[in-house]
Design a protein around this motif. Sequence first.
Motif, PDB file in Angstrom:
ATOM      1  N   SER A  73      11.501  56.993  14.104  1.00 12.63           N
ATOM      2  CA  SER A  73      10.216  57.452  14.632  1.00 12.63           C
ATOM      3  C   SER A  73       9.126  56.403  14.482  1.00 12.63           C
ATOM      4  O   SER A  73       9.073  55.686  13.477  1.00 12.63           O
ATOM      5  CB  SER A  73       9.782  58.736  13.921  1.00 12.63           C
ATOM      6  OG  SER A  73      10.689  59.786  14.203  1.00 12.63           O
ATOM      7  N   PRO A  74       8.233  56.305  15.457  1.00 14.79           N
ATOM      8  CA  PRO A  74       7.101  55.383  15.355  1.00 14.79           C
ATOM      9  C   PRO A  74       6.170  55.792  14.219  1.00 14.79           C
ATOM     10  O   PRO A  74       6.153  56.957  13.804  1.00 14.79           O
ATOM     11  CB  PRO A  74       6.397  55.538  16.713  1.00 14.79           C
ATOM     12  CG  PRO A  74       7.407  56.148  17.616  1.00 14.79           C
ATOM     13  CD  PRO A  74       8.258  57.011  16.744  1.00 14.79           C
ATOM     14  N   PRO A  75       5.368  54.866  13.715  1.00 13.31           N
ATOM     15  CA  PRO A  75       4.418  55.200  12.645  1.00 13.31           C
ATOM     16  C   PRO A  75       3.299  56.091  13.181  1.00 13.31           C
ATOM     17  O   PRO A  75       2.826  55.896  14.302  1.00 13.31           O
ATOM     18  CB  PRO A  75       3.875  53.836  12.221  1.00 13.31           C
ATOM     19  CG  PRO A  75       3.981  53.004  13.461  1.00 13.31           C
ATOM     20  CD  PRO A  75       5.244  53.457  14.135  1.00 13.31           C
TER      21      PRO A  75
ATOM     22  N   GLU B 295       8.875  51.483   5.609  1.00 15.08           N
ATOM     23  CA  GLU B 295       9.993  51.515   4.674  1.00 15.08           C
ATOM     24  C   GLU B 295      11.128  52.387   5.198  1.00 15.08           C
ATOM     25  O   GLU B 295      12.304  52.048   5.027  1.00 15.08           O
ATOM     26  CB  GLU B 295       9.530  52.018   3.309  1.00 15.08           C
ATOM     27  CG  GLU B 295      10.647  52.175   2.277  1.00 15.08           C
ATOM     28  CD  GLU B 295      11.483  50.924   2.078  1.00 15.08           C
ATOM     29  OE1 GLU B 295      12.684  51.067   1.756  1.00 15.08           O
ATOM     30  OE2 GLU B 295      10.957  49.802   2.250  1.00 15.08           O
ATOM     31  N   GLN B 296      10.807  53.494   5.828  1.00 18.44           N
ATOM     32  CA  GLN B 296      11.851  54.341   6.406  1.00 18.44           C
ATOM     33  C   GLN B 296      12.629  53.587   7.479  1.00 18.44           C
ATOM     34  O   GLN B 296      13.859  53.679   7.549  1.00 18.44           O
ATOM     35  CB  GLN B 296      11.232  55.610   6.990  1.00 18.44           C
ATOM     36  CG  GLN B 296      10.758  56.611   5.959  1.00 18.44           C
ATOM     37  CD  GLN B 296      10.152  57.852   6.593  1.00 18.44           C
ATOM     38  OE1 GLN B 296      10.570  58.285   7.658  1.00 18.44           O
ATOM     39  NE2 GLN B 296       9.149  58.418   5.941  1.00 18.44           N
ATOM     40  N   ALA B 297      11.914  52.848   8.308  1.00 11.85           N
ATOM     41  CA  ALA B 297      12.577  52.062   9.348  1.00 11.85           C
ATOM     42  C   ALA B 297      13.454  50.978   8.722  1.00 11.85           C
ATOM     43  O   ALA B 297      14.601  50.768   9.143  1.00 11.85           O
ATOM     44  CB  ALA B 297      11.536  51.433  10.272  1.00 11.85           C
ATOM     45  N   ARG B 298      12.915  50.289   7.717  1.00  6.23           N
ATOM     46  CA  ARG B 298      13.690  49.236   7.051  1.00  6.23           C
ATOM     47  C   ARG B 298      14.954  49.804   6.415  1.00  6.23           C
ATOM     48  O   ARG B 298      16.047  49.234   6.548  1.00  6.23           O
ATOM     49  CB  ARG B 298      12.833  48.556   5.980  1.00  6.23           C
ATOM     50  CG  ARG B 298      13.462  47.293   5.386  1.00  6.23           C
ATOM     51  CD  ARG B 298      12.825  46.912   4.063  1.00  6.23           C
ATOM     52  NE  ARG B 298      13.171  47.880   3.032  1.00  6.23           N
ATOM     53  CZ  ARG B 298      14.316  47.862   2.356  1.00  6.23           C
ATOM     54  NH1 ARG B 298      15.231  46.930   2.606  1.00  6.23           N
ATOM     55  NH2 ARG B 298      14.560  48.769   1.441  1.00  6.23           N
ATOM     56  N   ALA B 299      14.822  50.943   5.731  1.00 11.92           N
ATOM     57  CA  ALA B 299      15.970  51.546   5.049  1.00 11.92           C
ATOM     58  C   ALA B 299      17.060  51.944   6.039  1.00 11.92           C
ATOM     59  O   ALA B 299      18.256  51.764   5.766  1.00 11.92           O
ATOM     60  CB  ALA B 299      15.510  52.760   4.244  1.00 11.92           C
TER      61      ALA B 299
END
Length: 370
Positions: A287-289, A330-334
């Motif tokens: 999801s986008p920020p 961080e969610q995207a990176r993880a």
Amino acid sequence: MPTRRTFLQHMSVVAGLGAAASFGLPFASASEAGRWFMPDEGEQQQRAYIAFGAQDAIWEDFTEDVQAALGRIARAIAAYQPVTVFCRASERDIAEEECGSHNITYVETELDDIWMRDIGANFVVDDDGALGAVDFNFNGWGGKQQHRYDAKLAARVAKLAGAQYQQSELVGEGGGIEVDGHGTGIMTESSWINSNRNPGWSKAQVEAELKERLGLRKIIWLPGIKGKDITDAHVDFYARFAAPGVAVANLDNDPDSYDHEVTLKHLEILRNATDADGRKLQVHTMSPPLKPRRSKFNEDNPDFAAGYINYFVINGAVIAPQFGDRSADEQARALLVKLYPGRKVVQLDIDAIAAGGGGIHCVTNQCPAI
């Protein structure tokens, strides 16, 4: 500023159909095209490409910021593999200052803009190890932006790579193509089955040509949405393959965004889809920020493209954006760490490019290793 997601009307005459002849390229006929296939982006790459072509006529006060962002992307990629940077002769010094010299090759050429994914060659390979390059006749996303020079770049890239040039009769862009390298593709109907690119073509005809040129056995069609952005909803802002049978879907959680309903529909289709080998897709969402950092790039700019899904997979790394929303970043990176084991996730500030409606995947392209 006039952005990529604004319908620009700097029209020019397309010279793309004559590009192959002007570069003296060997052609592959339609009957030969069926033996080729497009590999997954995550396969070993020979090099990446960037078009250092921002200009004031399009980017206005953001030109230097866009150049700096392109430089950050080029340097990040060059830490892992070679990069070819196309630039105007008059801007060679600026390009070298921003992109550096390590693992970088510069090629001087005229350019209209920066969207390398759409204006470059679409590389394919065959079982004998030959390299091909498909040209889908870039026409400025249906005549919405000047493209006299960009329409010729695919043929130029093909010649530099030593690839067999293949010119499709279809009009389209690389950002509208997503493949798993094993016979399955994801496309949006809005960007391919569109009279501003392919008038008179039926869905069946478009699908047959894409399958033949890209070596696909099945295409999963997402509806997309026409007219909301200059690309008519390229798939690389909506769905990606992380591996055969594994997809990532953009899910816009902002109920006020037009993409909210679009991405929900796409997610439903993907969750019910099977690939060319009959496997039901495992679908992850990205999801986008909701709280990107505030800046001149997104102030009063509803077209600011804050999407994590527009990442670029290279040898040993995934080059991805960050938008200053710590939790979302961080969610995207993880998720990327999970989906791409063995690759380092490198997140960059690309807000200037996002201001024009694009991302890292949009401004890069790759040549597979053979």
